[in-house]
Motif scaffolding. Structure first.
Motif, PDB file in Angstrom:
ATOM      1  N   ILE A 305       0.851  -1.282  -0.019  1.00  0.00           N
ATOM      2  CA  ILE A 305      -0.215  -0.049   0.064  1.00  0.00           C
ATOM      3  C   ILE A 305       0.955   0.993   0.017  1.00  0.00           C
ATOM      4  O   ILE A 305       1.641   1.520   0.854  1.00  0.00           O
ATOM      5  CB  ILE A 305      -0.821  -0.075   1.337  1.00  0.00           C
ATOM      6  N   VAL A 306       0.486   2.099  -1.132  1.00  0.00           N
ATOM      7  CA  VAL A 306       1.597   2.980  -1.144  1.00  0.00           C
ATOM      8  C   VAL A 306       0.725   4.541  -0.805  1.00  0.00           C
ATOM      9  O   VAL A 306      -0.176   4.944  -1.284  1.00  0.00           O
ATOM     10  CB  VAL A 306       2.378   3.324  -2.365  1.00  0.00           C
ATOM     11  N   HIS A 307       1.289   5.225   0.248  1.00  0.00           N
ATOM     12  CA  HIS A 307       0.724   6.609   0.556  1.00  0.00           C
ATOM     13  C   HIS A 307       1.024   7.667  -0.154  1.00  0.00           C
ATOM     14  O   HIS A 307       2.016   7.660  -0.956  1.00  0.00           O
ATOM     15  CB  HIS A 307       1.253   6.816   2.231  1.00  0.00           C
ATOM     16  N   CYS A 308       0.237   8.776   0.118  1.00  0.00           N
ATOM     17  CA  CYS A 308       0.529  10.260  -0.455  1.00  0.00           C
ATOM     18  C   CYS A 308       0.726  10.171  -2.000  1.00  0.00           C
ATOM     19  O   CYS A 308       1.780  10.873  -2.571  1.00  0.00           O
ATOM     20  CB  CYS A 308       1.760  10.627   0.209  1.00  0.00           C
ATOM     21  N   VAL A 309      -0.006   9.508  -2.844  1.00  0.00           N
ATOM     22  CA  VAL A 309       0.002   9.578  -4.156  1.00  0.00           C
ATOM     23  C   VAL A 309      -0.823  10.640  -4.509  1.00  0.00           C
ATOM     24  O   VAL A 309      -1.967  10.794  -4.446  1.00  0.00           O
ATOM     25  CB  VAL A 309      -0.614   8.199  -4.836  1.00  0.00           C
ATOM     26  N   GLY A 310      -0.137  11.756  -4.968  1.00  0.00           N
ATOM     27  CA  GLY A 310      -0.755  12.976  -5.367  1.00  0.00           C
ATOM     28  C   GLY A 310      -0.551  14.153  -4.267  1.00  0.00           C
ATOM     29  O   GLY A 310      -0.988  15.249  -4.612  1.00  0.00           O
ATOM     30  N   SER A 311      -0.474  13.713  -3.053  1.00  0.00           N
ATOM     31  CA  SER A 311      -0.490  14.329  -1.811  1.00  0.00           C
ATOM     32  C   SER A 311       1.029  14.867  -1.316  1.00  0.00           C
ATOM     33  O   SER A 311       1.740  13.753  -1.660  1.00  0.00           O
ATOM     34  CB  SER A 311      -1.232  13.946  -0.736  1.00  0.00           C
ATOM     35  N   ARG A 312       1.109  16.031  -0.789  1.00  0.00           N
ATOM     36  CA  ARG A 312       2.454  16.128  -0.128  1.00  0.00           C
ATOM     37  C   ARG A 312       3.577  16.269  -0.960  1.00  0.00           C
ATOM     38  O   ARG A 312       4.619  15.642  -0.375  1.00  0.00           O
ATOM     39  CB  ARG A 312       2.583  15.349   1.114  1.00  0.00           C
ATOM     40  N   SER A 313       3.445  16.568  -2.106  1.00  0.00           N
ATOM     41  CA  SER A 313       4.624  16.623  -3.071  1.00  0.00           C
ATOM     42  C   SER A 313       4.536  18.022  -3.810  1.00  0.00           C
ATOM     43  O   SER A 313       3.536  18.669  -3.648  1.00  0.00           O
ATOM     44  CB  SER A 313       4.287  15.456  -4.128  1.00  0.00           C
ATOM     45  N   GLU A 314       5.760  18.064  -4.108  1.00  0.00           N
ATOM     46  CA  GLU A 314       5.883  19.385  -4.996  1.00  0.00           C
ATOM     47  C   GLU A 314       5.278  19.569  -6.331  1.00  0.00           C
ATOM     48  O   GLU A 314       4.893  20.511  -6.943  1.00  0.00           O
ATOM     49  CB  GLU A 314       7.439  19.899  -4.841  1.00  0.00           C
ATOM     50  N   GLU A 315       5.274  18.214  -6.871  1.00  0.00           N
ATOM     51  CA  GLU A 315       4.885  18.176  -8.103  1.00  0.00           C
ATOM     52  C   GLU A 315       3.312  18.171  -8.274  1.00  0.00           C
ATOM     53  O   GLU A 315       2.965  18.772  -9.453  1.00  0.00           O
ATOM     54  CB  GLU A 315       5.358  16.542  -8.630  1.00  0.00           C
ATOM     55  N   CYS A 325      -4.246   7.917   5.046  1.00  0.00           N
ATOM     56  CA  CYS A 325      -3.405   7.131   6.076  1.00  0.00           C
ATOM     57  C   CYS A 325      -4.190   6.108   6.741  1.00  0.00           C
ATOM     58  O   CYS A 325      -3.868   5.121   6.904  1.00  0.00           O
ATOM     59  CB  CYS A 325      -2.757   8.016   7.054  1.00  0.00           C
ATOM     60  N   MET A 326      -5.300   6.591   7.453  1.00  0.00           N
ATOM     61  CA  MET A 326      -6.179   5.617   8.114  1.00  0.00           C
ATOM     62  C   MET A 326      -6.729   4.661   7.376  1.00  0.00           C
ATOM     63  O   MET A 326      -7.151   3.490   7.544  1.00  0.00           O
ATOM     64  CB  MET A 326      -7.243   6.436   8.720  1.00  0.00           C
ATOM     65  N   THR A 327      -7.011   5.104   6.001  1.00  0.00           N
ATOM     66  CA  THR A 327      -7.740   4.415   5.044  1.00  0.00           C
ATOM     67  C   THR A 327      -6.660   3.299   4.582  1.00  0.00           C
ATOM     68  O   THR A 327      -7.232   1.925   4.588  1.00  0.00           O
ATOM     69  CB  THR A 327      -8.155   5.099   3.697  1.00  0.00           C
ATOM     70  N   ALA A 328      -5.428   3.425   4.586  1.00  0.00           N
ATOM     71  CA  ALA A 328      -4.361   2.378   4.280  1.00  0.00           C
ATOM     72  C   ALA A 328      -4.229   1.707   5.367  1.00  0.00           C
ATOM     73  O   ALA A 328      -4.264   0.317   4.926  1.00  0.00           O
ATOM     74  CB  ALA A 328      -3.099   3.162   3.956  1.00  0.00           C
ATOM     75  N   TYR A 348       4.887   4.642   3.558  1.00  0.00           N
ATOM     76  CA  TYR A 348       4.350   5.820   3.785  1.00  0.00           C
ATOM     77  C   TYR A 348       5.415   6.924   3.763  1.00  0.00           C
ATOM     78  O   TYR A 348       6.878   6.547   3.585  1.00  0.00           O
ATOM     79  CB  TYR A 348       3.495   5.857   5.061  1.00  0.00           C
ATOM     80  N   VAL A 349       4.938   8.082   4.205  1.00  0.00           N
ATOM     81  CA  VAL A 349       5.874   9.159   4.171  1.00  0.00           C
ATOM     82  C   VAL A 349       5.833   9.672   5.693  1.00  0.00           C
ATOM     83  O   VAL A 349       6.995   9.698   6.204  1.00  0.00           O
ATOM     84  CB  VAL A 349       5.496  10.412   3.495  1.00  0.00           C
ATOM     85  N   LYS A 369       0.990  -7.394  12.165  1.00  0.00           N
ATOM     86  CA  LYS A 369       2.401  -7.578  11.221  1.00  0.00           C
ATOM     87  C   LYS A 369       2.582  -6.842   9.929  1.00  0.00           C
ATOM     88  O   LYS A 369       2.935  -7.636   8.999  1.00  0.00           O
ATOM     89  CB  LYS A 369       2.744  -8.954  11.354  1.00  0.00           C
ATOM     90  N   THR A 370       1.994  -5.811  10.012  1.00  0.00           N
ATOM     91  CA  THR A 370       1.954  -4.935   8.767  1.00  0.00           C
ATOM     92  C   THR A 370       3.563  -4.403   8.724  1.00  0.00           C
ATOM     93  O   THR A 370       3.950  -3.786   9.696  1.00  0.00           O
ATOM     94  CB  THR A 370       0.839  -3.753   8.875  1.00  0.00           C
ATOM     95  N   LEU A 371       4.039  -4.574   7.596  1.00  0.00           N
ATOM     96  CA  LEU A 371       5.524  -4.018   7.463  1.00  0.00           C
ATOM     97  C   LEU A 371       5.443  -2.714   6.943  1.00  0.00           C
ATOM     98  O   LEU A 371       4.731  -2.371   6.027  1.00  0.00           O
ATOM     99  CB  LEU A 371       6.218  -4.902   6.264  1.00  0.00           C
ATOM    100  N   PHE A 372       5.892  -1.624   7.848  1.00  0.00           N
ATOM    101  CA  PHE A 372       6.113  -0.240   7.494  1.00  0.00           C
ATOM    102  C   PHE A 372       7.187   0.126   7.064  1.00  0.00           C
ATOM    103  O   PHE A 372       8.206  -0.356   7.637  1.00  0.00           O
ATOM    104  CB  PHE A 372       5.431   0.775   8.636  1.00  0.00           C
ATOM    105  N   LEU A 373       7.117   0.680   5.673  1.00  0.00           N
ATOM    106  CA  LEU A 373       8.405   1.166   5.014  1.00  0.00           C
ATOM    107  C   LEU A 373       8.018   2.892   4.730  1.00  0.00           C
ATOM    108  O   LEU A 373       7.280   3.109   4.512  1.00  0.00           O
ATOM    109  CB  LEU A 373       8.570   0.772   3.902  1.00  0.00           C
ATOM    110  N   MET A 374       9.264   3.409   5.150  1.00  0.00           N
ATOM    111  CA  MET A 374       9.267   5.148   5.239  1.00  0.00           C
ATOM    112  C   MET A 374       9.928   5.500   4.126  1.00  0.00           C
ATOM    113  O   MET A 374      10.949   4.970   3.868  1.00  0.00           O
ATOM    114  CB  MET A 374       9.650   5.583   6.385  1.00  0.00           C
ATOM    115  N   TYR A 375       9.209   6.060   3.073  1.00  0.00           N
ATOM    116  CA  TYR A 375       9.997   6.835   2.032  1.00  0.00           C
ATOM    117  C   TYR A 375      10.067   8.311   2.096  1.00  0.00           C
ATOM    118  O   TYR A 375       8.985   9.105   2.917  1.00  0.00           O
ATOM    119  CB  TYR A 375       9.425   6.550   0.714  1.00  0.00           C
TER     120      TYR A 375
END
Lengths: 574, 388
Positions: A305-315, A325-328, A348-349, A369-375
């Motif tokens: 599950i990838v967070h912040c698609v279209g949000s919180r980016s300069e682009e 976040c909570m939906t994810a 997530y970010v 046991k969700t694996l959280f990875l931060m980008y």
């Protein structure tokens, strides 16, 4: 100028003013100004004894103007106007000189500061001499309300108003009520069914005798002002000439919601190219159908599950869409419960778990046991097809922030948490109801903290995600807050309109219509028959733009007349 | 190069005790509170992160788990109850099984039935073996002397053979540990000099556990040290003074006084640790792996049977003393042969070795960071020449 009897009251504001400005000297100096009958200095003018002093002087000394040298008029002008009114003096005959914010708070103690205070008081005295008594207007308040948008916010506002016994016109552009919430399976963080929530609301709205639900309809035109709008509603049924109806409403609630970010605008996730990269709304559809599967029908082993698609980016969008976040995390739970053997990764970010029950939900997501990875914000995780022999379909490369390692994450199904965007027609709606949009396109509220559902146009309110990304509880809270504001006005029956507004002298007006364009509140109408403009006083905010613009000097702003302004300037320079 | 995450690794670690690691959200409190966590060994957070993401190769190369003495502060401070201390403990168990090339360790840690079964089997075989050997040597009615059932000279030789076998296992595993953590890292500029200058750390840490004393709980350190020194004393007595220890019935105070102290230490130490584990008195005793129980109980029984045969022998009850001796030996052999190279006891070698290697590694890393080390690289030399 006829002889005035002006009372001057210099407030010490405890030590706020008195420590810097010699208040007694200011009061003494004011004594000799033209028309000043009484001049006093007191510890706290806004206190009850302070106000009493003014009331008593008006009555006993026969004062006809009052000048209070104290704090900002934003702070206590209403207080002193009320005091004057109590003593039988028109409240617009009170003038304030701001010797706190504009003098004592910004200067060092000394004679110069006292001199400046004297100047400010003199300006106020000169101006007050030119004040005219003004009367506030009262207009009728129509108890009917127009609600634009039939999502969770619109329905909540409509029900609140209708339950209180008022007619509501609920206009929805699509063929069904429910909005974006109707597209969702369960809700975070309590995993309640969105369908149950929506079905209950829709049934109540449709069956409510006070609610007129207008599906496949929209607002075409809004005329009038607070309490007295005329809304032209049009039904967009296919083919035929669209039937129109004009309804009288006292208030408008805009609940037009949002649309989801188009994931195809981001290329590095392979959305649209790789079959099993889907958006959160597509995943909701899958959940509602009751089977989490890949395009070829197999069950996924690895779900990312990838967070912040279209949000919180300069682009794309700098803002946070707040619900993803909570939906994810909700997806993590739903995948784990449907496919206990699946491995869920959450990329997530930052984890924004600010709502009630949300931090706990985050914790429970880790416990399953969700694996959280931060980008990193601004980083771009890239998706590619896995190599033959890998036990997964795709690989997601993440510059993982918590370890500092470049990680390749196996994935069979990738869910992109697409953010919220203003709807494409938000600009059109804003124009119709005369409200503003921020740089991102969200509607702007009157005050971000103290007046969150009102707008700069009286009688027009905003609620839900059209104002900014919002979850269900916040949308409902706003909707009901807007309804409460409207009910307050309805219960008063009549609306008082501030006496400060612009007036057009029709004898001087040339009908050039420059003011029509310049007015930020669309408060100036052009009378086609008379070929003259006139101000709808209920809409006017007395900003003065038209006054300054009018080439014929035909517009006068009440309480900001040329004579008053010039007197003030003369006073400060004297 | 990107490293492939393996979300399945955590399942492999669960039988070793890493049950709560996924709860961690990397606030870093654990590493902040740990008295030992410092660059370049930042733990428990970093190894926990590697474990969550399943970076097996990185984990195998880590010395960090051995630098932890499990004082439990981290687990106490953890806001998510992710049990960082226990995670480090389970990583030590897992690493032990990775160092061990025979696969026995993996079998033991993943199933207590295997471990216990192997101990019982070895015990039975030892009992049978020594009984047959004793019957071929002398009479069960004689504990010592020319007609002794189990002549101490023969047992002495057996001890040395056994020591040789288990040392072979232990050292070959230790060599693999070196390879995983140091040897295979080609970029690490280690020098023979730093291996030599840091070598003092091996005996120092082995005998004093001075590092453990820096943990907040001094009592754990004291108990652990007492238990370890008692064990070593006993080992020295048996390996070098067995003939004097076994002769009787009079007491040879010059060796036995040490033996009594060591026995008391063993009994007290194991009893205290058992009590803590039963009562779950603090964080480091809250979670007990089956291997922890087996280890403690085995030492306790070995010590008890040792005392028993000693008393029986000194009381002139030679038959009973010989029976007790057989029982004692049939427990000592699996304890040494199985626990030392393949289970919990192996940490007596890995921990001091890790501290020693960590020192060598840190020195090498510091060198790599300094300009001196940069200039040594051929590429860097060229760049410098070019610049000149």
């Amino acid at each position: 100028m006829t002889e005035r009897r002006i009372g001057v009251y210099v407030c010490n504001c405890g030590t706020n003013i008195a420590n810097v400005v010699d208040c007694d000297a200011v009061a003494e100096a004011a004594q000799s100004l033209p028309g000043v009958a009484v001049s006093r200095s007191y510890k706290y003018m806004c206190s009850n004894p302070g106000q009493e002093m003014i009331v008593q002087d008006i009555r006993e000394e026969g004062l006809d103007r009052v000048v209070v040298a104290a704090c900002s008029p934003r702070m206590h002008e209403p207080t002193f106007r009320r005091a004057a009114e109590m003593a039988g003096l028109n409240p617009y005959l009170v003038q304030m000189a701001n010797i706190r914010e504009q003098c004592s708070w910004v200067h060092d103690p000394g004679e110069t500061a006292t001199d400046k205070a004297k100047d400010l008081v003199r300006a106020a005295v000169y101006r007050a001499a030119c004040h005219e008594p003004l009367e506030r207007m009262a207009v009728e308040m129509c108890p009917d309300t127009l609600v634009i948008g039939g999502g969770i916010a619109g329905m909540s506002a409509a029900l609140e108003l209708a339950d209180a016994g008022n007619r509501v016109y609920l206009v929805e552009r699509t063929a069904s009520l429910g909005g974006n919430v109707a597209r969702v399976d369960l809700t975070a963080p309590y995993l309640d069914s969105a369908r149950d929530m929506i079905v209950d609301r829709v049934t109540r709205v449709v069956e409510h005798p006070n609610v007129d639900v207008l599906l496949e309809s929209e607002l075409e035109r809004l005329d009038g002002f607070v309490g007295n709008f005329k809304a032209t509603l049009v039904r967009r049924s296919s083919g035929e000439a669209p039937p129109r109806q004009v309804v009288d409403v006292g208030s408008v609630v805009v609940c037009t919601g949002y649309k989801e970010f188009d994931a195809a605008r981001v290329t590095h996730f392979g959305y649209g190219k790789l079959p099993d990269v889907i958006t959160s709304f597509e995943f909701e559809q899958m959940l509602k159908q009751g089977r989490i599967e890949l395009k070829d029908g197999r069950l996924p082993q690895y779900v990312a599950i990838v967070h912040c698609v279209g949000s919180r980016s300069e682009e794309f969008h700098g803002y946070c869409s707040r619900v993803c976040c909570m939906t994810a995390l909700k997806y993590a739970h739903e995948v784990k419960s449907a496919l206990p053997k699946a491995y869920v990764s959450d990329v997530y970010v930052d984890m924004h778990a600010f709502g009630k029950g949300c931090e706990d939900f985050y914790r429970r997501s880790a416990e399953v046991k969700t694996l959280f990875l931060m980008y990193g914000k601004g980083e771009r995780p890239v998706v590619r097809r896995a190599d033959p022999g890998d036990d997964c379909e795709m690989l997601l490369t993440v510059d993982e922030q918590l370890s500092g390692e470049l990680i390749e994450l196996p994935a069979d199904l990738i869910i992109l948490m697409v953010g919220m965007e203003p709807r494409d027609d938000a600009g059109q709606v804003a124009h119709l109801v005369n409200i503003s949009q921020d740089k991102d396109g969200w509607f702007i509220e009157s005050h971000p903290k103290l007046d969150p559902v009102a707008t700069t146009t009286d009688g027009v309110y905003i609620a839900g995600a059209c104002q900014s990304p919002k979850d269900i509880p916040d949308s409902v809270a706003q909707a009901r807050a807007a309804a409460a504001r409207i009910l307050g006005k309805i219960s008063r029956g009549k609306l008082e309109i501030d006496a400060m507004y612009a007036e057009v002298d029709e004898d001087l007006c040339s009908g050039c219509r420059v003011c029509n364009e310049i007015c930020p509140y669309s408060a100036i109408e052009f009378d086609e028959e008379k070929r003259r403009s006139h101000v709808i006083s209920a809409l006017c905010k007395a900003c003065g733009a038209c006054v300054a613009t009018c080439p014929s000097a035909a517009i006068k702003a009440r309480h900001f007349t040329d004579a008053q302004i010039f007197a003030e300037i003369t006073g400060v320079l004297a | 190069m990107a490293i492939r995450a393996n979300p399945k690794l955590i399942e492999e670690l669960e039988p070793y005790g890493a049950e709560d690691v996924m709860k961690c959200y990397h606030c870093g409190n654990c590493s902040a509170v740990c008295p030992f966590s410092a660059d370049p060994y930042v733990f428990p957070r970093k190894p926990m992160r590697y474990l969550q993401m399943g970076l097996e190769d990185k984990l195998k190369g880590q010395l960090d788990p051995w630098l932890c003495y499990y004082c439990g502060e981290c687990s106490d401070q953890c806001p998510r109850e992710a049990e960082p201390g226990e995670t480090m403990m389970s990583l030590r168990r897992w690493l032990t099984s990775k160092y061990d090339w025979t696969g026995i360790s993996r079998l033991f840690y993943r199933s207590w039935r295997w471990e216990l079964g192997a101990i019982v089997l070895v015990a039975i075989l030892t009992a049978i073996g020594f009984t047959l050997f004793g019957m071929s040597q002398g009479s069960i009615a004689h504990y010592d002397g020319p007609d002794a059932f189990l002549p101490s000279a023969s047992i002495h030789i057996f001890d040395w053979v056994l020591a040789g076998v288990l040392l072979t296992f232990l050292l070959s595993n230790a060599a693999r540990m070196w390879w995983f953590t140091m040897g295979r890292d080609k970029d690490l500029p280690t020098t023979l000099g730093s291996y030599i200058t840091s070598a003092w750390m091996l005996p120092a840490h082995f005998f004093t556990q001075v590092r453990y004393s820096k943990c907040e709980h001094k009592r754990s350190w004291a108990t652990h040290l007492a238990l370890m020194l008692s064990y070593v004393t006993m080992l020295v007595l048996i390996m070098f003074f067995l003939t004097r220890m076994a002769s009787g019935p009079e007491i040879d105070w010059s060796v036995h006084v040490a033996g009594y102290f060591a026995t008391a230490g063993l009994l007290l130490g194991t009893a205290l640790f058992l009590r803590n584990r039963v009562k779950r008195s603090s964080a480091q005793y809250r979670h007990s792996h089956e291997s922890d129980w087996i280890f403690l109980v085995l030492i306790l029984i070995v010590a008890t049977t040792g005392i028993l045969q000693h008393i029986l022998h000194r009381s002139g009850l030679d038959v009973a003393a010989n029976v007790a001796y057989i029982v004692h030996l049939s427990l000592v052999v699996p304890m040494l042969a199985l626990e030392v190279p393949f289970s919990k006891w192996s940490h007596l070698a890995y921990r001091p070795l890790a501290m020693y290697l960590a020192q060598v590694r840190a020195t090498a890393l510091a060198r790599a960071r300094s300009g001196e080390a940069t200039a040594l690289r051929p590429g860097a030399e060229r760049t410098q020449a070019h610049a000149a």
